[in-house]
Design a protein around this motif. Structure first.
Motif, mmCIF file in Angstrom:
data_model
loop_
_atom_site.group_PDB
_atom_site.id
_atom_site.type_symbol
_atom_site.label_atom_id
_atom_site.label_comp_id
_atom_site.label_asym_id
_atom_site.label_seq_id
_atom_site.Cartn_x
_atom_site.Cartn_y
_atom_site.Cartn_z
ATOM 1 N N ASP A 280 -5.285 15.298 -10.965
ATOM 2 C CA ASP A 280 -3.830 14.585 -10.624
ATOM 3 C C ASP A 280 -2.725 15.357 -9.507
ATOM 4 O O ASP A 280 -2.131 16.486 -9.983
ATOM 5 N N ILE A 281 -1.629 14.682 -8.936
ATOM 6 C CA ILE A 281 -0.901 15.503 -7.859
ATOM 7 C C ILE A 281 0.020 15.006 -7.971
ATOM 8 O O ILE A 281 0.526 13.319 -7.796
ATOM 9 N N ASN A 282 1.072 15.190 -8.464
ATOM 10 C CA ASN A 282 2.633 14.853 -8.238
ATOM 11 C C ASN A 282 3.569 15.617 -7.415
ATOM 12 O O ASN A 282 4.131 17.133 -7.970
ATOM 13 N N ALA A 283 3.955 15.311 -6.508
ATOM 14 C CA ALA A 283 4.699 15.589 -6.184
ATOM 15 C C ALA A 283 5.822 16.370 -6.319
ATOM 16 O O ALA A 283 6.788 17.805 -6.367
ATOM 17 N N LYS A 284 6.619 15.890 -7.431
ATOM 18 C CA LYS A 284 7.831 16.198 -8.162
ATOM 19 C C LYS A 284 7.662 17.270 -8.650
ATOM 20 O O LYS A 284 8.207 18.209 -9.090
ATOM 21 N N ARG A 285 6.787 17.054 -9.594
ATOM 22 C CA ARG A 285 6.024 17.733 -10.722
ATOM 23 C C ARG A 285 5.281 19.268 -10.000
ATOM 24 O O ARG A 285 6.026 20.291 -10.595
ATOM 25 N N ASP A 286 4.684 18.855 -9.273
ATOM 26 C CA ASP A 286 4.516 19.731 -8.222
ATOM 27 C C ASP A 286 5.030 21.415 -6.899
ATOM 28 O O ASP A 286 4.656 21.814 -6.569
ATOM 29 N N ASN A 287 6.375 20.194 -7.001
ATOM 30 C CA ASN A 287 6.874 21.010 -6.107
ATOM 31 C C ASN A 287 6.565 20.768 -5.014
ATOM 32 O O ASN A 287 6.385 21.956 -4.122
ATOM 33 N N ILE A 288 5.481 19.727 -4.599
ATOM 34 C CA ILE A 288 5.031 19.123 -2.417
ATOM 35 C C ILE A 288 6.401 19.225 -2.214
ATOM 36 O O ILE A 288 7.373 18.101 -2.341
ATOM 37 N N ASP A 289 6.470 19.311 -1.083
ATOM 38 C CA ASP A 289 7.781 18.725 0.221
ATOM 39 C C ASP A 289 6.471 17.797 1.128
ATOM 40 O O ASP A 289 7.145 16.254 1.264
ATOM 41 N N ILE A 290 5.703 17.949 1.653
ATOM 42 C CA ILE A 290 4.819 17.362 1.936
ATOM 43 C C ILE A 290 3.052 17.056 1.797
ATOM 44 O O ILE A 290 2.865 18.299 1.967
ATOM 45 N N LEU A 291 3.418 15.704 1.692
ATOM 46 C CA LEU A 291 1.067 15.884 0.898
ATOM 47 C C LEU A 291 0.206 14.558 2.094
ATOM 48 O O LEU A 291 1.517 13.854 2.657
ATOM 49 N N CYS A 292 -0.589 15.349 2.608
ATOM 50 C CA CYS A 292 -1.378 15.077 3.773
ATOM 51 C C CYS A 292 -3.164 14.811 2.817
ATOM 52 O O CYS A 292 -3.277 15.985 2.632
ATOM 53 N N VAL B 54 0.703 -1.199 0.037
ATOM 54 C CA VAL B 54 0.160 -0.058 0.229
ATOM 55 C C VAL B 54 0.904 1.045 -0.455
ATOM 56 O O VAL B 54 0.471 1.908 -0.488
ATOM 57 N N ARG B 55 1.863 1.543 0.898
ATOM 58 C CA ARG B 55 2.821 2.140 0.606
ATOM 59 C C ARG B 55 3.763 2.755 -0.871
ATOM 60 O O ARG B 55 3.248 3.515 -1.480
ATOM 61 N N SER B 56 3.998 1.094 -1.377
ATOM 62 C CA SER B 56 4.125 1.409 -3.348
ATOM 63 C C SER B 56 2.904 2.404 -3.519
ATOM 64 O O SER B 56 2.879 2.901 -4.459
ATOM 65 N N GLN B 57 1.612 1.647 -3.830
ATOM 66 C CA GLN B 57 0.692 2.413 -4.551
ATOM 67 C C GLN B 57 0.937 3.356 -4.170
ATOM 68 O O GLN B 57 0.211 4.207 -5.289
ATOM 69 N N ILE B 58 0.771 4.248 -2.769
ATOM 70 C CA ILE B 58 0.375 5.770 -2.617
ATOM 71 C C ILE B 58 1.844 6.779 -3.567
ATOM 72 O O ILE B 58 1.212 7.611 -3.585
ATOM 73 N N GLY B 59 2.409 5.734 -2.821
ATOM 74 C CA GLY B 59 4.052 6.755 -3.584
ATOM 75 C C GLY B 59 4.035 6.721 -5.480
ATOM 76 O O GLY B 59 4.237 7.731 -5.253
ATOM 77 N N ASP B 60 3.414 5.759 -5.824
ATOM 78 C CA ASP B 60 3.386 5.757 -6.849
ATOM 79 C C ASP B 60 2.183 6.431 -8.065
ATOM 80 O O ASP B 60 2.756 7.663 -8.304
ATOM 81 N N MET B 61 1.223 6.895 -6.847
ATOM 82 C CA MET B 61 0.409 7.977 -7.045
ATOM 83 C C MET B 61 0.150 9.284 -7.036
ATOM 84 O O MET B 61 -0.050 10.276 -7.958
ATOM 85 N N PHE B 62 1.531 9.143 -5.442
ATOM 86 C CA PHE B 62 1.663 10.958 -5.614
ATOM 87 C C PHE B 62 2.885 11.635 -6.003
ATOM 88 O O PHE B 62 3.197 12.876 -5.622
ATOM 89 N N GLY B 63 4.300 10.255 -6.312
ATOM 90 C CA GLY B 63 5.279 10.699 -6.731
ATOM 91 C C GLY B 63 6.779 10.753 -5.766
ATOM 92 O O GLY B 63 7.176 11.745 -5.346
ATOM 93 N N PHE B 64 6.345 10.272 -4.088
ATOM 94 C CA PHE B 64 7.002 9.913 -3.343
ATOM 95 C C PHE B 64 7.546 8.173 -3.392
ATOM 96 O O PHE B 64 7.177 7.691 -3.676
ATOM 97 N N GLU B 65 8.894 8.168 -3.051
ATOM 98 C CA GLU B 65 9.234 7.073 -2.134
ATOM 99 C C GLU B 65 8.901 5.916 -1.402
ATOM 100 O O GLU B 65 7.976 7.168 -0.276
ATOM 101 N N SER B 66 8.503 4.885 -1.265
ATOM 102 C CA SER B 66 7.511 3.887 -0.784
ATOM 103 C C SER B 66 7.584 4.526 1.069
ATOM 104 O O SER B 66 7.062 4.391 1.596
ATOM 105 N N GLU B 67 9.235 4.650 1.507
ATOM 106 C CA GLU B 67 9.232 4.264 3.289
ATOM 107 C C GLU B 67 8.953 5.721 2.956
ATOM 108 O O GLU B 67 9.669 6.205 4.624
ATOM 109 N N ASN B 68 8.709 6.369 2.304
ATOM 110 C CA ASN B 68 8.217 8.258 2.810
ATOM 111 C C ASN B 68 7.251 7.932 3.043
ATOM 112 O O ASN B 68 6.476 9.362 3.270
#
Length: 376
Positions: free
Chosen positions: A182-194, A50-64
């Protein structure tokens, strides 16, 4: 029943969410990563997936990906863990109390100062309003992706770019957008997404998460057992252990994973387009109805989430919602935990009646709703 309160929590849940949440209670009720036996190891694999699914959807590393019980908890962790005494924070004029109250509490405790950037239907003006408030000690900007009351969205990518250029941490409240937009941390320069897991992501209640960009460090809000570094008196310095304390809510997390799987199978844009089409129809019909007051432009793709707020004449929003409830129509009335948004749109006196459309609503629901409204 016609359910138009998906902004509070999505309903109904996809069948696989129900089935696999129950399955998790039966087969994955073990502490993940805290036992060498096969059941614990298999549970760890499920949680990691599930961490991997969230990371893939929003552009984060799974462990984060840090699991929480809801978005409010995630925002508390992100905000309180990011500030030091003397910092300056900027928030928007539509923020939910999960941001506003946290920041105001830090202000009352003489830890931070803060300003409120005014939202505008014009994106250029909104970005300029944020930029004009930046000080030398501004360390944090917090902004919702979209309003839980009025459905309008913020130019997150542009605000994120502003933060990147000025070396300011950027926290996004994705409670109402994550899973539909469509939210992507890398593209949108997001440091923390809640995010909440039980709204647009279609997971069970009790699911939420905080996603952190690589290299971001925060003070943990909670301390306790992590299953790692157990001989140390301080929290581990690595994610997710640094921020996750105690036993996880395995059934809710695994159910959330199934919600994400459902969205991927149906196509996030297909779901969003369906919801926005229904919302646009409702907006058009409401705008033709005597005594109805609307507060925003017509919902538009990539500018709005499928949410409409309205009032009927001089009735309190609660009275209108009760009349709808008598016809088995579920809406949300009042102030929606968002004083700032109602102050901004001048709806403090009445509150608003909120319609929030979900993936399982139909045209028939909308026609029936309008037939009832026209007779009120």
């Amino acid at each position: 029943m016609i359910y138009f309160d998906n902004g509070a929590t999505s309903y109904p849940k996809p069948y696989n969410v129900l089935r696999n949440t129950f399955n998790a209670l039966k087969n994955y009720s073990f502490n993940s990563g805290r036992g060498g036996y096969s059941q614990s190891l298999k549970t760890s694999e499920m949680i990691y997936s599930v961490r991997s699914q969230i990371g893939d959807m929003f552009g984060f590393e799974s462990e984060n990906i840090i699991f929480t019980k809801n978005c409010s908890e995630a925002l508390n962790m992100a905000i309180k863990g990011s500030v030091s005494k003397g910092d300056h924070i900027i928030i928007s004029s539509l923020e939910h109390n999960s941001v506003y109250r946290v920041v105001h509490s830090l202000f009352l405790d003489d830890i931070v100062d803060y300003d409120i950037a005014k939202y505008s239907f014009d994106d250029d003006e909104t970005v300029n309003n944020f930029e004009s408030l930046i000080r030398d000690n501004t360390s944090l900007i917090i902004c919702m992706h979209s309003s839980n009351v009025f459905g309008v969205t913020f130019p997150i990518k542009r605000i994120g770019e502003l933060c990147r250029k000025r070396n300011i941490r950027f926290i996004v409240d994705g409670a109402q957008g994550a899973g539909a937009a469509d939210i992507n941390a890398k593209r949108d320069n997001i440091d923390i997404l809640c995010c909440a897991g039980h709204k647009c992501l279609l997971g069970p209640m009790g699911s939420g998460f905080m996603s952190i960009k690589n290299g971001i460090k925060m003070k943990p809000l909670f301390e306790g057992g992590t299953g790692s570094n157990s001989l140390s008196p301080v929290a581990p310095d690595f994610s997710p252990d640094r921020y996750e304390v105690g036993t996880l809510n395995n059934p809710a997390i695994i159910g959330l994973g199934e919600g994400i799987s459902y969205i991927k199978s149906m196509g996030m844009d297909n779901i969003y387009s369906h919801e926005l089409k229904l919302c646009s129809f409702l907006y058009d019909e409401l705008s033709k109805t005597d005594k109805i007051t609307l507060y925003t432009p017509k919902p538009e793709k990539n500018k709005s989430m499928p949410i409409i707020s309205f009032n009927l004449g001089d009735y309190s929003s609660e009275k209108t919602a009760l009349m709808l409830a008598d016809k088995d129509i579920c809406t949300r009335a009042g102030f929606h935990c968002s004083y700032l948004a109602h102050r901004h749109f001048n709806t403090i006196k009445q509150g608003t009646v909120r319609i929030s459309v979900g993936p399982f609503n139909t045209e028939k629901d909308c026609y029936r709703f309008m037939n009832v409204v026209k007779k009120l």
